[in-house]
Write a protein that holds these residues in place. Structure first.
Motif: not given
Length: 293
Positions: A124-128, A252-253, A273-281
């Protein structure tokens, strides 16, 4: 009676496959199977079609396409009782290769009848969601170049990779995992759930779909000769031999790109193109049931 719903991308790969309702009837007798078929017409259409199909509670939903189509379908089936079937008619076919699903359409269709199912982990990457891999940095630029070429072949992918290696500028990155923070000018940041990228290429040949972990590959800024060396190891599936490539297992990362506003990423071989520079994996353990040989 088994209810199987097919989501078919008619232009996957070279668009030469013919998967029709009439064809499917020859494999799935009407007295044993209820068969429904939908065809995608645009990007993200598979998501819409899958949600509608899932509302009717089929036993299986079968994605007929490449990794992008599979991602759209599978993303709607996480933590449900509906099993995912795969008919790999795309170009790279990374996830299906890991699962050892035949490329031959007839054999893959037969597998829907005779195969067993297994649960796999989901990234999972943010909401994807991703099922095979994701990446930022040069990885995203490669896929952007690849998609813009209008052709999906191994040669096109290699050309896109060479162009990206000359054009991409490493980006300041902060990675947070296992109670530590790693800061570097990142050339490559690749996270894999499976052992296949597509085209029989792999950065993580030992990755597992059901170990509850993701494989993280990071590569810092490189000189031109080092870029050539990395390319050589990638093509030979021996990135572990490249000394500047660091491999870590994570569940998690957190990724911060402090000099960016938006983030270019590839998710299962599709550019975003993700509208953020902060990614939660993170990882969803055993989040999807898939039909396999």
């Amino acid at each position: 009676m088994l209810y199987i719903h097919f989501i078919v991308n008619p232009i996957s790969g070279k668009g030469k496959h013919v998967i029709t309702h009439a064809t499917l009837k020859t494999f799935f007798p009407a007295d044993m199977f209820r068969i429904e078929v939908d065809y995608t017409e645009y990007k993200k259409h598979a998501t819409e079609l899958t949600k509608k199909a899932a509302a009717n509670n089929p036993d299986y939903i079968v994605a007929c396409g490449g990794d992008g189509t599979i991602n759209e379908v599978a993303s709607c089936l996480i933590n449900t009782s509906i099993k995912l079937g795969i008919i790999p008619v795309g170009s790279g076919n990374g996830l299906s290769a890991h699962l050892q699903i035949p490329k031959n359409i007839e054999q893959a269709l037969q597998l829907i009848i005779t195969g067993q199912s297994t649960s796999i982990d989901v990234g999972k990457l943010n909401d994807k969601y991703f099922f095979s891999n994701m990446g930022v940095g040069i990885d995203a630029m490669i896929i952007r170049n690849y998609e813009s070429s209008g052709r999906r072949t191994l040669l096109t992918y290699i050309k896109a990779s060479l162009a990206a290696s000359m054009e991409f500028k490493p980006q300041k990155t902060a990675l947070s995992f296992k109670n530590k923070v790693v800061e570097e000018n990142s050339f490559m940041l690749f996270i894999s759930n499976s052992n296949e990228m597509g085209y029989n290429m792999s950065l993580t040949p030992k990755a597992s779909l059901n170990d509850g972990m993701l494989d993280l590959i990071t590569v810092p800024q490189l000189s031109f000769p080092e870029k050539l060396a990395l390319g050589y190891y990638v093509l030979r599936n021996k990135v572990d031999k490249f000394k500047k490539a660091q491999h870590t297992l994570v569940d998690n990362l957190h990724i911060e790109l402090p000099e960016k506003i938006f983030t270019d990423a590839q998710i299962d071989g599709e550019y975003h193109n993700l509208k953020t520079n902060s990614l939660k994996v993170s990882i969803i353990k055993h989040g999807l049931e898939v039909i396999i040989p």
